[in-house]
Design an enzyme around this catalytic site. Structure first.
Site, PDB file in Angstrom:
ATOM      1  N   ALA A 113       0.854  -1.191   0.000  1.00  0.00           N
ATOM      2  CA  ALA A 113       0.000   0.000   0.000  1.00  0.00           C
ATOM      3  C   ALA A 113       0.887   1.236   0.000  1.00  0.00           C
ATOM      4  CB  ALA A 113      -0.915   0.003   1.223  1.00  0.00           C
ATOM      5  N   ALA A 114       0.664   2.125  -0.952  1.00  0.00           N
ATOM      6  CA  ALA A 114       1.446   3.351  -1.057  1.00  0.00           C
ATOM      7  C   ALA A 114       0.509   4.552  -1.022  1.00  0.00           C
ATOM      8  CB  ALA A 114       2.269   3.334  -2.348  1.00  0.00           C
ATOM      9  N   SER A 115       1.065   5.732  -1.194  1.00  0.00           N
ATOM     10  CA  SER A 115       0.272   6.948  -1.012  1.00  0.00           C
ATOM     11  C   SER A 115      -0.746   7.154  -2.122  1.00  0.00           C
ATOM     12  CB  SER A 115       1.201   8.170  -0.940  1.00  0.00           C
ATOM     13  OG  SER A 115       2.094   8.184  -2.036  1.00  0.00           O
ATOM     14  N   GLN A 118      -2.733   0.988  -4.098  1.00  0.00           N
ATOM     15  CA  GLN A 118      -2.298  -0.240  -3.459  1.00  0.00           C
ATOM     16  C   GLN A 118      -2.546  -1.408  -4.406  1.00  0.00           C
ATOM     17  OE1 GLN A 118      -4.727   0.267   0.097  1.00  0.00           O
ATOM     18  NE2 GLN A 118      -5.883  -1.601  -0.385  1.00  0.00           N
ATOM     19  N   VAL A 119      -1.855  -2.519  -4.126  1.00  0.00           N
ATOM     20  CA  VAL A 119      -1.810  -3.642  -5.060  1.00  0.00           C
ATOM     21  C   VAL A 119      -2.354  -4.903  -4.393  1.00  0.00           C
ATOM     22  CG1 VAL A 119      -0.297  -5.068  -6.487  1.00  0.00           C
ATOM     23  CG2 VAL A 119       0.178  -2.634  -6.228  1.00  0.00           C
ATOM     24  N   LYS A 133      -3.763  -3.095  -9.498  1.00  0.00           N
ATOM     25  CA  LYS A 133      -3.327  -1.851  -8.869  1.00  0.00           C
ATOM     26  C   LYS A 133      -4.523  -0.908  -8.829  1.00  0.00           C
ATOM     27  CE  LYS A 133       0.361   1.621  -9.235  1.00  0.00           C
ATOM     28  NZ  LYS A 133       1.555   2.044 -10.035  1.00  0.00           N
ATOM     29  N   ASP A 267      12.726   4.460 -11.513  1.00  0.00           N
ATOM     30  CA  ASP A 267      12.662   4.051 -10.103  1.00  0.00           C
ATOM     31  C   ASP A 267      13.096   2.592  -9.956  1.00  0.00           C
ATOM     32  OD1 ASP A 267      12.202   4.367  -7.406  1.00  0.00           O
ATOM     33  OD2 ASP A 267      10.054   3.934  -7.531  1.00  0.00           O
TER      34      ASP A 267
END
Length: 534
Positions: A113-115, A118-119, A133, A267
């Site tokens: 979970a990111a800002s 989430q996956v 996603k 990235d």
């Protein structure tokens, strides 16, 4: 007239968020200054959207001092997971139909979970294992609001970090543009397709299969990859992989992405690179970098400058590619680059820490008000990440030497030898013409040189005699070039069997010799007449 409830709600949201930001800034005593650690802690306290902005700002090492960027890179995207019912709601709103018509199963616990999103692992109704996603509900309006508040804030907060060398409003506009791109999963899907196309001939590279028919702006569906993390050395060795081979292929492919394709993974941290079936699998392409042909040429010129210890080439590359805030002092820039090269010039190119060199170069650029275009800031971030991966997987692999080999191969492969031979004679004639223009070019060079690396103040009081002298010298120089050209071309013709002939040699060659002799006589007579007048 009645009030617009939606407008009131928006104003209330703005006001409430502004009070929250003020409270956090006051708690951290921002009026006493902002250290790198304090800036990171402020962003963490302000929540996911500001964490994301901090992560993006960590890439701007051409703007922020290096210690701030290093600290901001410690910000992690791990945030509390979005409730599963919200996940289902976003999917159903995006598809316009029940989730069960598309997916046989979706795991409730997310893989991450990111800002922004989430996956979740899932299984399509057709049976394929996939990764879904899902964008956080309301994240677009939240980030837009926070960016707007920051635009207001920069007008009042003292510029204690960047010292007035950049326009913070421009930086925020760029951050918002990058954030919007990351929030559009259709753009990420296009990135995956483009990356797969560019790397389809690379046998050791793979990209997850994209399920375009199930991908929207807020939902992205791709193949689930059963592979090893690239930094899981024990598992890779147990499967029989050669870690040095993995490192060499990883660097070779990433350099190809940068210098050949101009489209690269920006990235490349360990979580975004997997190993499966002997292939390097690149995942998560929400953040990709692009370099124009001009950008790549400037980078190659800088690399040549480092290799040859040629400050001029590095300076030309910086001036060619940089964005300038105000008038740049070329003398100061030259001094900074010269000082930098004194530190690195003693080393062979293969021994240079390219990440450290790039960081030092950015410091020189910051001191001279030079900003890098967005593609190069992403390159700097990606280079730092890829070096970190390499140091964990195969620290003995030399990244710079692999880059050298890749660039040499690309140059050799793209030479059209037939075209080069055909154009050889054209280039020879062009060179002769340029040599004839030498006096003009020399004058231009002196003018540029006087305003650049060395300041030369010349006060020339020209007279008719000086003007005549310079004109005569220029004419004689040009005539000398013509004599040389005639002699060389006639000599070449005399080695052929061209007809007609005079005195046993081609007539055209004979005429060339005669013209060359006449020009020499003319120059000599002119010189004698001038001496006699004196």
């Amino acid at each position: 007239m009645g009030k617009n409830p939606q407008s009131d709600s928006g104003s209330e949201s703005y006001a409430g968020r502004l009070r929250e930001i003020t409270r956090v800034l006051h708690a951290h005593s921002i009026s006493r200054g902002v250290t790198p650690v304090k800036l990171r802690e402020i962003l963490e306290d302000l929540g996911p959207t500001f964490i994301k902005l901090g992560q993006l700002m960590s890439m701007r090492s051409d703007i922020l001092p290096r210690e701030y960027c290093d600290e901001l890179m410690k910000l992690t995207s791990d945030v509390p997971a979005m409730p599963f019912d919200e996940v289902i709601r976003v999917i159903e709103e995006s598809y316009g139909r029940p989730v069960g018509e598309v997916f046989k199963k979706i795991e409730k616990v997310p893989l991450g979970a990111a800002s922004i999103a989430q996956v979740h692992r899932a299984v399509l109704a057709t049976g394929e294992e996939v990764v879904v996603k899902v964008q956080r509900e309301g994240i677009y309006s939240t980030m837009k609001r926070d960016i707007g508040l920051l635009h207001r804030a920069v007008k009042f907060v003292p510029n204690v970090i960047v010292k007035g060398t950049v326009d913070l409003d421009d930086v925020l506009d760029e951050l918002w543009k990058v954030t919007q791109e990351e929030m559009d999963f259709q753009a990420e899907a296009s990135n995956m397709e483009e990356f797969a196309c560019l790397n389809e001939d690379v046998r050791f590279v793979a990209v997850p299969k994209l399920y375009r028919e199930y991908t929207t702006e807020r939902v992205l569906v791709m193949e689930y990859i059963r592979g090893c993390d690239i930094t899981d050395k024990k598992s890779l060795e147990a499967l029989g992989y050669d870690l040095n081979e993995i490192g060499e292929k990883l660097i070779d492919n990433w350099i190809r992405q940068v210098m050949v394709d101009g489209f690269f993974h920006a990235d490349p941290h360990p979580g975004n690179i997997l190993i499966r079936d002997g292939k390097i699998v690149w995942i998560d392409m929400g953040l990709m970098g692009r370099l124009t042909e001009h950008d790549r040429s400037a980078i190659q010129l800088a690399i040549e400058g480092i290799a040859e210890d040629d400050n001029g080439k590095i300076e030309d590359a910086v001036l060619s590619i940089g964005k300038f805030s105000g008038k740049t002092d070329k003398q100061k820039l030259h001094t900074g680059i010269s000082s930098l090269m004194r530190s690195y010039g003693r080393k062979g190119l293969g021994d240079i820490n390219i990440v450290a060199f790039l960081g030092d170069m950015m410091d020189v650029m910051k001191q001279n008000g030079v900003q890098m275009p967005h593609g190069l800031t992403l390159l700097a971030r990606g280079l730092n990440n890829i070096e970190g991966v390499l140091s964990q997987v195969s620290p003995d692999v030399n990244m710079v030497k692999i880059a050298q080999a890749r660039l040499r191969q690309e140059v050799f492969d793209h030479i059209n030898w037939k075209e080069e031979l055909r154009s050889g004679s054209v280039n020879l004639l062009r060179s002769a013409k340029n040599l004839a223009d030498f006096p003009t070019l020399l004058g231009k060079l002196l003018r540029e040189y006087s305003s650049g690396q060395t300041r030369i103040n010349l006060d020339l009081h020209t007279s008719e005699e000086l003007t005549e002298l310079l004109g005569r010298l220029s004419r004689h120089f040009n005539l000398g070039i013509w004599v040389m050209a005639l002699l060389v071309s006639s000599s070449i013709l005399c080695t052929t069997d061209m007809k007609p002939k005079l005195f046993g040699i081609p007539a055209l060659g004979f005429v060339g010799y005669v013209l060359a002799i006449l020009l020499v006589i003319y120059i000599a007579v002119s010189y004698l007449i001038h001496r006699k007048k004196k």
